[in-house]
Scaffold this motif. Structure first.
Motif, short mmCIF file in Angstrom:
data_model
loop_
_atom_site.label_atom_id
_atom_site.label_comp_id
_atom_site.label_asym_id
_atom_site.label_seq_id
_atom_site.Cartn_x
_atom_site.Cartn_y
_atom_site.Cartn_z
N LEU A 219 40.21 37.80 29.99
CA LEU A 219 41.12 36.77 31.07
C LEU A 219 42.42 36.96 30.86
N PHE A 220 42.97 37.12 29.81
CA PHE A 220 44.33 37.36 29.44
C PHE A 220 44.73 38.49 30.08
N LYS A 221 43.95 39.45 29.60
CA LYS A 221 44.46 40.92 30.31
C LYS A 221 44.54 40.87 31.92
N MET A 222 43.59 40.09 32.42
CA MET A 222 43.31 40.04 33.70
C MET A 222 44.45 39.13 34.49
N ALA A 223 44.82 38.22 33.90
CA ALA A 223 45.92 37.34 34.36
C ALA A 223 46.77 37.93 35.34
N ARG A 224 47.43 38.78 34.65
CA ARG A 224 48.64 39.46 35.41
C ARG A 224 48.00 39.96 36.84
N THR A 225 47.05 40.72 36.64
CA THR A 225 46.25 41.15 37.75
C THR A 225 46.17 40.30 38.82
N GLY A 226 45.60 39.32 38.18
CA GLY A 226 45.10 38.13 39.11
C GLY A 226 45.98 37.60 39.92
N TRP A 227 47.15 37.44 39.34
CA TRP A 227 48.38 37.07 40.10
C TRP A 227 48.95 38.03 41.06
N ASP A 228 49.01 39.39 40.94
CA ASP A 228 49.16 40.32 41.85
C ASP A 228 48.14 40.36 43.10
N LEU A 229 47.04 39.78 42.68
CA LEU A 229 46.13 39.92 43.83
C LEU A 229 46.39 38.63 44.60
N ALA A 230 46.79 37.45 43.91
CA ALA A 230 46.96 36.27 44.71
C ALA A 230 48.00 36.37 45.45
N ARG A 231 49.29 36.93 44.91
CA ARG A 231 50.23 36.85 46.02
C ARG A 231 50.36 37.82 46.98
N GLY B 117 35.48 54.70 37.92
CA GLY B 117 35.15 53.74 36.95
C GLY B 117 34.35 52.55 37.43
N GLY B 118 34.36 52.39 38.88
CA GLY B 118 34.03 51.13 39.43
C GLY B 118 34.13 49.85 38.58
N SER B 119 33.05 49.10 38.19
CA SER B 119 33.49 47.99 37.80
C SER B 119 33.80 47.92 36.25
N LEU B 120 33.84 49.14 35.71
CA LEU B 120 34.19 49.33 34.35
C LEU B 120 35.45 48.61 33.94
N THR B 121 36.43 48.90 34.95
CA THR B 121 37.87 48.29 34.60
C THR B 121 37.74 46.76 34.35
N GLY B 122 36.55 46.18 34.82
CA GLY B 122 36.47 44.66 34.57
C GLY B 122 35.59 44.47 33.14
N THR B 123 34.54 45.52 32.78
CA THR B 123 33.79 45.39 31.73
C THR B 123 34.37 46.11 30.25
N VAL C 87 33.98 37.54 38.17
CA VAL C 87 34.66 37.85 36.92
C VAL C 87 34.97 36.79 35.99
N LEU C 88 35.11 35.45 36.50
CA LEU C 88 35.40 34.43 35.50
C LEU C 88 34.08 34.27 34.63
N ARG C 89 32.67 34.12 35.31
CA ARG C 89 31.65 34.01 34.63
C ARG C 89 31.41 35.01 33.59
N MET C 90 31.67 36.07 33.78
CA MET C 90 31.35 37.49 33.32
C MET C 90 32.25 37.12 31.89
N ALA C 91 33.61 37.15 32.00
CA ALA C 91 34.54 36.85 30.94
C ALA C 91 33.96 35.88 30.09
N LEU C 92 33.63 34.91 30.61
CA LEU C 92 33.51 33.42 29.63
C LEU C 92 32.00 33.76 28.66
N ARG C 93 31.10 34.69 29.50
CA ARG C 93 29.88 34.96 28.76
C ARG C 93 29.90 36.14 27.84
N ASN D 157 33.38 38.11 26.76
CA ASN D 157 34.68 38.05 25.87
C ASN D 157 35.79 37.62 26.71
N PRO D 158 35.99 36.37 26.31
CA PRO D 158 37.07 35.60 27.19
C PRO D 158 38.60 36.05 27.10
N PHE D 159 38.64 37.00 26.11
CA PHE D 159 40.09 37.58 25.99
C PHE D 159 40.45 38.39 27.17
#
Lengths: 143, 662, 188, 301
Positions: free
Chosen positions: C149-161, D196-202, C137-143, C145-147
């Motif tokens: 990542l902000f959307k994902m931050a919260r989700t990332g935290w949920d997953l982490a905890r 949607g599979g990976s679409l949530t990410g893309t 996900v990190l690489r995909m975002a960077l290449r 639309n980095p933004f």
């Protein structure tokens, strides 16, 4: 480039199923190899062991027998008789050193035009692989 | 072979461009001219045409030809034509052999050189073969004038009446307790919208009262023997437990049944109503005689019923609870198969919700709903008691679909339009028709479509993806949603409806294979019965004397069915009035000098055509019983058994002909 | 105003034939244009061309339109179309085939995340034999639309905890032989 | 042939889908069906690899099949629907397209196609249904379900063209198994609609909308939770629920469970071993439902 070996197939088709299937293949303009030539018999049960041996002796590289599906024979059970003779022939051919694949028995109903294409094309393939029939003395004697 | 010197004429046909396009006809003709015994070789545009046949007739005389070979199409198409030409030309019709260079060369090969080579081989084979031909005489078998019509739908009814009116005696055998078939279930018929009952029921009673028709309902054919002109058929009549001759059709017994309410799902109404264990399928049923269904009748199940029905019948004693099945042996000369079709089981496509959502109906069920004599007396009320405000009709359910049936059922478009009209008429509901293609290729059909368009039926071009109760929008709450791409507007639509009608296709009956085997006829890939020729012999089968009528041959509408039934009747009549049929002479016979009496042949023959004469210790063939398969010939170890037209030396010659220069 | 007119010179029938020869693309030409695919597709409502129209485009050889469409990238490979198609056309596989060609010729919409993800995913697998969600996900975002990542931050935290976010970079032992097999090749 | 099932976890079950692996292993242990993880398995290629390079995509799956064959497994259990489909699709491709088959064969060195295609790639749901069956589940119940109604969500790939896990349209096996475990299930029309599979990410918004529809319909049908058979479905429905809640102003807080968690619990697995604490949405509900306290007979609506 070297001339490709064109096998010759004598095909005995029963009048009611396989011959009609060939007609259907025709009316549907299905294209298949021109290597098989058909002798029409009323029933696959008419195909005499001698017919097959004669064909091989006279230079056929393969022989195809086409009849109705089991239970659908226009004459009730002629195709079963054909099956029996086919088994006998297989043994006979083996003894004469002729590859079994050179003789083929197929049930093809009047509705299966495309099956005719498949079977004949397959058979031509096989025969190209096997190459021309080498005729043993045994064969020349019996036929 | 006969002593006369052989003078062969070879005729190669162009068949317009059908053959000439891929086979070098001229080359074939020239090649033929070089073959031994060939005194004349011609090519001609259309050999089957009158001038073509004329060529043969004249050449026979002017060139003293005594063998003819025609290289053209399949013998199944024109062998008879040319044999007749020989006959007219004064030559025995069996001094003829036909070469199939159309279906087996020009149409199936692309390479002109190879196709031509093959054509030459086949002609050479024929020329060699025909030299061995001998003059043969056709035998004759008398045609028994009685006819069996199997199936009492509109096809069977029409065929039976036509024959009966021509003074022939007809046995009409129907599986159900009444005749009428599917048509009896319909309300109106497209495109004229005249009432089905009004045109069908008079014919039904005509059948009942016709002196020349023996009507056996609730009956099945269980065995067929014999051959054209002389079929022996065994019919099994299931007991309906009410004597058809004694019953007056007062139907008091129905009222008298201990079941005060009807409890059993009524098959005729496709389970949309209930009936009693003793019932009559529908008011206009023919015969007007009730049936007792032993599955549900208390007396049959427990033996503890007051049998009030018997009391109600009283003095007539028409009810016989101990009736047994009866077998009848009948002799007929010809048979007409009119066994019809069955409708596609909508439960096979779960995504349309049939069986899951109460308000999803099959078209046939709706036919009953809109029918004035149906379970709702013509009121279109749904299983939940409501009257639909919006109705969606889904075309091509079980048609044009590789996952179910690939064929087009031909009637669904029109009956869907008809139902759309009737539903609108009965309920004023908004109707949506979802179609892939609208097919209205019949007299007055397109006009009917136009009428529906003007009646503001919504036509949405798209195969419905699903019928669901999934709600995305408040307006869809409590309704069925049809999800479909409107391929013309170019977006996906969700259309909420109250009622869904599935236009289920037509398929071969489940018991079609048994019928097929009984009468030993071929079937097309889909399981419908196969006609002898799609254009030239559409009601004949490959079994002489057995004809086809109606949907057992392929899906068709009522006009076509009736036309075909008439045609089948005419074919049967032609045979009957001729009084006899000429048999093919390709029967087997014994060369007694060679017969060693081993009886191998006898075990080969399924028709018991070979008998054994102990006094001379030889086999003999009964040429009437022999059907000419040649199986015994192939089996005969001493070569005594021979077959006309398929003699060993004839076939050997053919084989050698094919293989010369192989 | 946009002018809508197609010249036959823009069509490439040869290409259509080639596509229909590819594995999974058989039967393209038997399409009825009934729309069952689009109707059942959960994503067609977001596509620029419905799956049915993509097939129409391919059949008629309008290569550029088909390959540059968002449609092929919105296909989530749920195969709903494939099981519904009355002609048993493997529409999902057709989409795959078009994706491959679009990637091969860089014809996909610029910075559109889906093809980017696909490529990053393959790189990762080619290098390590397995994918690791976080890094992917990190690489995909960077290449793309980095933004995101902000959307994902919260989700990332949920997953982490909840112990569902592994930072481990998976790798298989027998990598050499695999990577040798997976050496990138010409695309259709 | 060894009695055990070869086990192909796939990448997700080592990451966001770890709860699936935990509960699955626990459940199969309880039922005495050993799951043996394939040594050094690699990614199946998922949905992405096919869009880049067909040959390699097939090859990735084939390598796993080869591993299974070498380890002597006849059945390989692939819990992730994507893995399940992709592995089976690889077999189908090698079968139908000899050219591809040959290439793969050549690349792998060994691995006769017949052998690779003879391996039965199976989904745990199908294994439980056919090799165990609702009957045995019913008999071996240890805990009495006192949770709410569940919508069985099969997702797409487990039931689609190459699959044999259940009917493509209107699958019912998960429903039957859960009902056997005393769990009331609702009639869920979206059971096979894609998440949607990976679409949530893309294409985030699109992906999230699909999941919103799934949640909303489940709720409308009176479901208190959704049971899944695929790590991606579970992840999408679970991890994005907060976002969906915020966007739609609808009070979703629905547990998204693996069918293996429910069955495992019902058959008496150690509650700690089912990865229940890994839930993001509906945590409270999960705690209530899967509490240790055993309730005597209780009737459901």
């Amino acid at each position: 480039m070297p001339e490709e070996f064109e096998p010759k197939i004598v095909a005995f088709f029963c009048n009611w199923c396989t011959y009609l299937a060939a007609d259907l293949a025709g009316t549907s303009r299905i294209k298949y190899a021109p290597n098989a030539e058909v002798v029409r018999v009323m029933c696959s049960g008419r195909v005499d062991v001698q017919f097959v041996l004669k064909a091989f002796a006279k230079g056929a590289d393969g022989v195809l027998i086409g009849g109705c599906h089991p239970g659908d024979c226009h004459y009730q059970e002629g195709n079963y008789k054909a099956l029996r003779r086919y088994r006998l022939l297989q043994r006979l051919l083996r003894q004469m050193g002729i590859e079994e694949e050179r003789l083929r028995l197929e049930w093809i109903s009047a509705a299966e035009g495309d099956r005719v294409r498949v079977v004949i094309d397959e058979m031509v393939e096989t025969l190209r692989r096997l190459g021309p029939l080498h005729k043993s003395e045994a064969l020349m004697e019996v036929a | 072979m006969p002593e006369r010197i052989v003078r062969i004429g070879v005729y190669t046909c162009h068949c317009g461009s059908n053959i000439a396009a891929t086979v070098d006809v001229k080359a074939v003709a020239e090649f033929a001219a070089t073959l031994p015994n060939v005194v004349l070789s011609r090519d001609y545009k259309y050999m089957c045409s009158d001038p073509g046949q004329d060529l043969i007739r004249q050449d026979i005389r002017s060139h003293a030809l005594n063998r003819i070979v025609v290289a053209s199409c399949s013998p199944h198409l024109h062998e008879h034509t040319f044999r007749t030409a020989l006959k007219v030309g004064g030559l025995n019709p069996f001094y003829f052999h036909m070469v199939n260079i159309r279906e087996q060369a020009s149409w199936v090969h692309e390479n002109r050189v190879q196709a031509t080579r093959k054509a030459k081989d086949l002609v050479r084979a024929a020329v060699r073969r025909v030299a061995f031909h001998e003059p043969l005489k056709r035998g004759r078998v008398a045609i028994h004038p009685d006819v069996l019509v199997l199936g009492g739908g509109i096809a069977g009814i029409h065929a039976a009446l036509t024959l009966a009116n021509a003074g022939k005696h007809v046995y009409l055998v129907e599986k159900e307790p009444t005749i009428g078939g599917h048509m009896a279930k319909f309300d109106k018929t497209f495109p004229t919208l005249d009432c089905a009952a009004c045109i069908l029921t008079p014919k039904m009673s005509a059948v009942r009262s016709h002196p020349n028709i023996t009507l056996w309902t609730y009956s099945e054919v269980v065995k067929v023997d014999g051959y054209v002109g002389n079929y022996k058929v065994k019919v099994l009549r299931h007991p309906r437990y009410i004597d058809e001759d004694l019953c007056a059709g007062c139907l008091d017994c129905l009222e008298a049944c201990v079941y005060k309410q009807a409890k059993v799902p009524d098959a005729f109404n496709l389970g949309l109503s209930k009936r009693r264990p003793i019932y009559i399928p529908f008011p206009q049923a023919v015969p007007q005689v009730p049936v007792i269904d032993p599955e549900t009748c208390i007396q049959f199940k427990s033996g503890k019923c007051k049998t009030t029905c018997v009391d109600a019948c009283g003095e007539r004693h028409a009810i016989n609870l101990h009736a047994e099945p009866q077998a009848h042996e009948i002799e007929v000369g010809t048979v007409i198969l009119a066994t019809g079709f069955q409708t596609f089981d909508a439960a096979r496509v779960p995504y349309y919700g049939y069986g899951r959502y109460g308000n999803v109906y099959t078209a046939l069920e709706v036919e009953r709903l809109v029918n004035a004599s149906g379970p709702t007396a013509g009121q279109v009320v749904m299983r939940d008691g409501r009257t639909p405000q919006t109705v969606g009709i889904v075309h091509c359910v079980g048609s044009r679909d590789e996952n179910t049936h690939r064929w087009c059922s031909r009637v669904c478009c029109m009956y869907s339009l008809k139902l759309a009209h009737l539903i609108k008429e009965h309920t004023g509901a908004e109707v949506f028709d979802f179609y892939i293609d609208i097919r209205t290729p019949g007299k007055g059909f397109e006009e009917f479509y136009q009428k529906l368009l003007n009646e503001r039926v919504h036509f949405v071009r798209g195969r419905v993806a699903e019928v669901t109760d999934w709600v995305l929008d408040p307006s869809e709450e409590g309704r069925l949603v049809i999800r479909v791409e409107d391929t013309l507007a170019g977006f996906v639509r969700r259309i909420p409806v109250d009622m869904v009608v599935l236009a289920t296709g037509l398929e071969p009956r489940a018991d079609a294979p048994e019928i097929r085997r009984l009468f030993n006829i071929s079937c097309a890939g889909e399981g419908f019965f196969l006609e002898r020729h799609p254009k030239l012999a559409p009601v004949n089968t490959f079994t002489d004397g057995v004809f086809l009528a109606g949907c057992c041959q392929s899906p068709k509408d009522i006009p076509d069915t009736v036309a075909q039934a008439g045609a089948a009747a005419a074919e049967a009549l032609a045979l009957i009035d001729a009084g006899y049929i000429e048999t093919e002479p390709n029967t087997a016979h014994v060369e007694e000098s060679l017969c060693c009496g081993c009886k191998t042949c006898m075990s080969m023959c399924p028709y018991h055509a070979v008998s054994f004469l102990p006094e001379i210790y030889k086999s003999r063939v009964n040429e009437v019983l022999c059907k000419g398969c040649g199986t015994c010939v192939a089996a005969c170890p001493s070569g005594a058994m021979r077959q006309n037209l398929f003699e060993d030396d004839e076939i050997f010659a053919e084989i050698e002909g094919i293989l010369t220069n192989a | 105003m946009q002018r809508k007119l197609k010249f036959q010179s823009e069509a490439d029938p040869e290409w259509a034939r080639r596509v229909s020869d590819r594995p999974g693309c058989e039967g393209l030409f038997s399409c009825l244009q009934c729309g069952a695919c689009s109707g059942t597709c959960p994503l067609s409502i977001y596509m620029d061309f419905s799956p049915r129209r993509i097939i129409a485009l391919v059949r008629e050889g309008f290569r550029a339109d088909a390959l540059s469409s968002k449609t092929i990238w919105l296909c989530a490979s749920c195969y709903s179309c494939t099981v519904h198609c009355p002609r048993q056309i493997h529409i999902t596989d057709v989409m795959y085939s078009l994706k491959r060609e679009a990637i091969g010729y860089r014809l996909y919409p610029a910075r559109f995340p889906v093809p980017v993800l696909a490529q990053e995913f393959c790189k990762l697998v080619r290098r390590r034999g397995r994918s690791s969600e976080f890094w992917l996900v990190l690489r995909m975002a960077l290449r793309s639309n980095p933004f995101i990542l902000f959307k994902m931050a919260r989700t990332g935290w949920d997953l982490a905890r909840t112990g569902r976010l592994s930072l481990r970079r998976e790798r298989i032992k027998d990598m050499d032989s695999l990577s040798h097999h997976l050496a990138p090749r010409e695309v259709a | 042939m060894s009695g055990a099932y070869g086990y192909f976890p796939g990448c997700s079950l080592k990451g966001a889908g770890v709860a699936y692996e935990e509960s699955l292993l626990a459940l199969f242990r309880l039922l005495g069906l050993p799951l043996a993880e394939l040594e050094d398995w690699n990614c199946c290629g998922a949905t992405s690899y096919m869009s880049i390079d067909e040959r390699s995509a097939i090859l990735l799956s084939s390598r796993n099949l080869l591993l299974a064959h070498k380890a002597g497994y006849r059945d390989v259990v692939a819990p992730c629907s994507a893995c399940y489909l992709v592995l089976r699709k690889a077999q189908d491709y090698m079968e139908r397209y000899p050219r591809i088959g040959k290439e793969v064969h050549a690349a792998l060195g060994d691995g006769d196609l017949k052998v690779l295609n003879a391996i039965r790639v199976r989904h745990p749901l199908e294994v439980l249904y056919t090799d165990v069956g609702p009957g045995r589940i019913r008999q071996s119940l240890v805990r009495q379900w006192h949770g709410g109604r569940v919508a069985c969500y099969y997702g797409c790939q487990m039931v689609r063209p190459y699959a044999e896990a259940d009917r493509a349209h209107d699958p019912m096996r998960m429903d039957e198994l859960l009902r056997a475990a005393g769990v009331p299930t609702v009639d869920y029309s979206l059971k096979t609609k894609c998440c949607g599979g990976s679409l949530t990410g893309t294409t985030h918004e699109v992906g999230v909308r699909l999941n919103y529809a799934l949640l909303r319909e489940a709720a409308r049908k009176g479901a208190d939770a959704i049971a899944t058979v695929c790590p991606l479905c579970q992840y999408n429905l679970d991890a994005y629920q907060r976002e969906i809640r915020r966007a739609s102003h609808e009070p979703f807080d629905m547990p998204i469970l693996y069918f293996s968690q429910i069955l495992g619990w019902a058959l008496g697995a150690d509650t700690g071993a089912l990865g229940l604490r890994r839930a993001i949405s509906g945590r409270k509900t999960v705690q209530q439902w899967f509490s240790e306290r055993r309730v005597e007979k209780e009737a459901y609506a």
